[in-house]
Enzyme design. Structure first.
Site, PDB file in Angstrom:
ATOM      1  N   GLU A   1     -11.498  -0.243  75.878  1.00  0.00           N
ATOM      2  CA  GLU A   1     -12.724  -0.639  75.189  1.00  0.00           C
ATOM      3  C   GLU A   1     -12.566  -0.489  73.684  1.00  0.00           C
ATOM      4  OE1 GLU A   1     -15.790   2.890  75.250  1.00  0.00           O
ATOM      5  OE2 GLU A   1     -15.077   2.566  77.290  1.00  0.00           O
TER       6      GLU A   1
ATOM      7  N   GLU B   1     -14.244   6.695  81.164  1.00  0.00           N
ATOM      8  CA  GLU B   1     -13.825   7.881  80.416  1.00  0.00           C
ATOM      9  C   GLU B   1     -13.912   9.154  81.251  1.00  0.00           C
ATOM     10  OE1 GLU B   1     -16.111   7.800  76.798  1.00  0.00           O
ATOM     11  OE2 GLU B   1     -14.875   6.218  75.932  1.00  0.00           O
TER      12      GLU B   1
END
Length: 249
Positions: free
Chosen positions: A176, A83
């Site tokens: 994810e 991220e």
């Protein structure tokens, strides 16, 4: 494909050995290159915008990790961060050192054939890896929305069949998906005081759904329930009401 989201850990050689044997592709994400949006350059206020502290040491360790794992056939790709992308100097170094050998470059993207490149460019010894794509971050370059926006997830209980529906995720590759889970009972007893051993109570709502009420310690540690009133019926009670922690976890 397994994403090795390992909290700063380059997965062990034994792991890749058995991935090789059983035909699993290991998706080496930020645990290989130790960058995460949790603590590196994101958040309000922005945390550690120039992290890590020692860029040269970080890059040296990244090179060692590549040399350690690059020959495993189960390795799928390198990813710079979870991220988040690495700091510009680190990211540029990884892009340069992990560029693909011409034999692995897409002719559609490069516009040139392998015969057009120099002899030095064809020499595999000139490449740190040369056989695996480098993705700068888990939500960039074709992952999630490809722009770094927080478009992964969701992170809550789902019906098992939901994961297989065509409309479950709007982008091409979801890096994810969070479901739910708790440590096994032995771990909870070893790490929490007895008041943390109390399992959630199950409160039936007028709409027929179940609301879980965890103890304060579980609440503090961000327990995610096995039900979502209005959307997902409780997945624990499908197996009967748990009697105690050993039964629950």
């Amino acid at each position: 494909m397994i994403r090795c989201w390992g909290c700063g850990l380059a997965e062990r050689l034994e792991f890749y050995h058995y991935c090789d044997i059983y035909g699993l592709l290991g998706y080496t994400a930020w645990q290989e290159f130790w960058i995460t949006g949790d603590v590196d350059g994101r958040g309000v206020p922005v945390s550690n915008p120039n992290g890590p502290l020692d860029h040269d040491l970080f890059t040296l360790c990244a090179r060692d990790t590549v040399k350690l794992l690059r020959n495993h056939p189960s390795l799928a790709l390198w990813v710079g961060g979870n991220e988040q992308v690495p700091a510009p100097d680190i990211n540029n170094a990884l892009k340069d050192e992990l560029k693909l050998h011409p034999h692995f470059e897409s002719l559609h993207n490069t516009g040139e054939s392998v015969q057009d490149v120099s002899a030095d460019s064809k020499d595999p010894s000139q490449y740190l890896d040369g056989t695996h794509i480098y993705i700068q971050g888990s939500m960039w370059d074709g992952f999630a929305d490809g722009k770094g926006d927080f478009t992964d997830g969701p992170y809550e209980i789902q019906y098992p069949e939901s994961f297989f529906k065509d409309d479950f995720y709007q982008h091409g590759f979801n890096p994810e998906v969070g479901s739910v889970g708790v440590p096994v009972a032995a771990t909870i007893k070893a790490t929490m005081p007895p008041e943390g051993w109390k399992i959630p109570s199950f409160k039936k709502l007028p709409n027929g759904f179940i609301e879980e009420v965890p103890n304060p310690i579980w609440e503090y540690h961000k327990y995610i329930p096995y039900s979502k009133p209005g959307k997902v019926h409780n997945q624990i009670l499908l197996y009967g009401a748990p009697a105690d922690l050993n039964d629950f976890a």
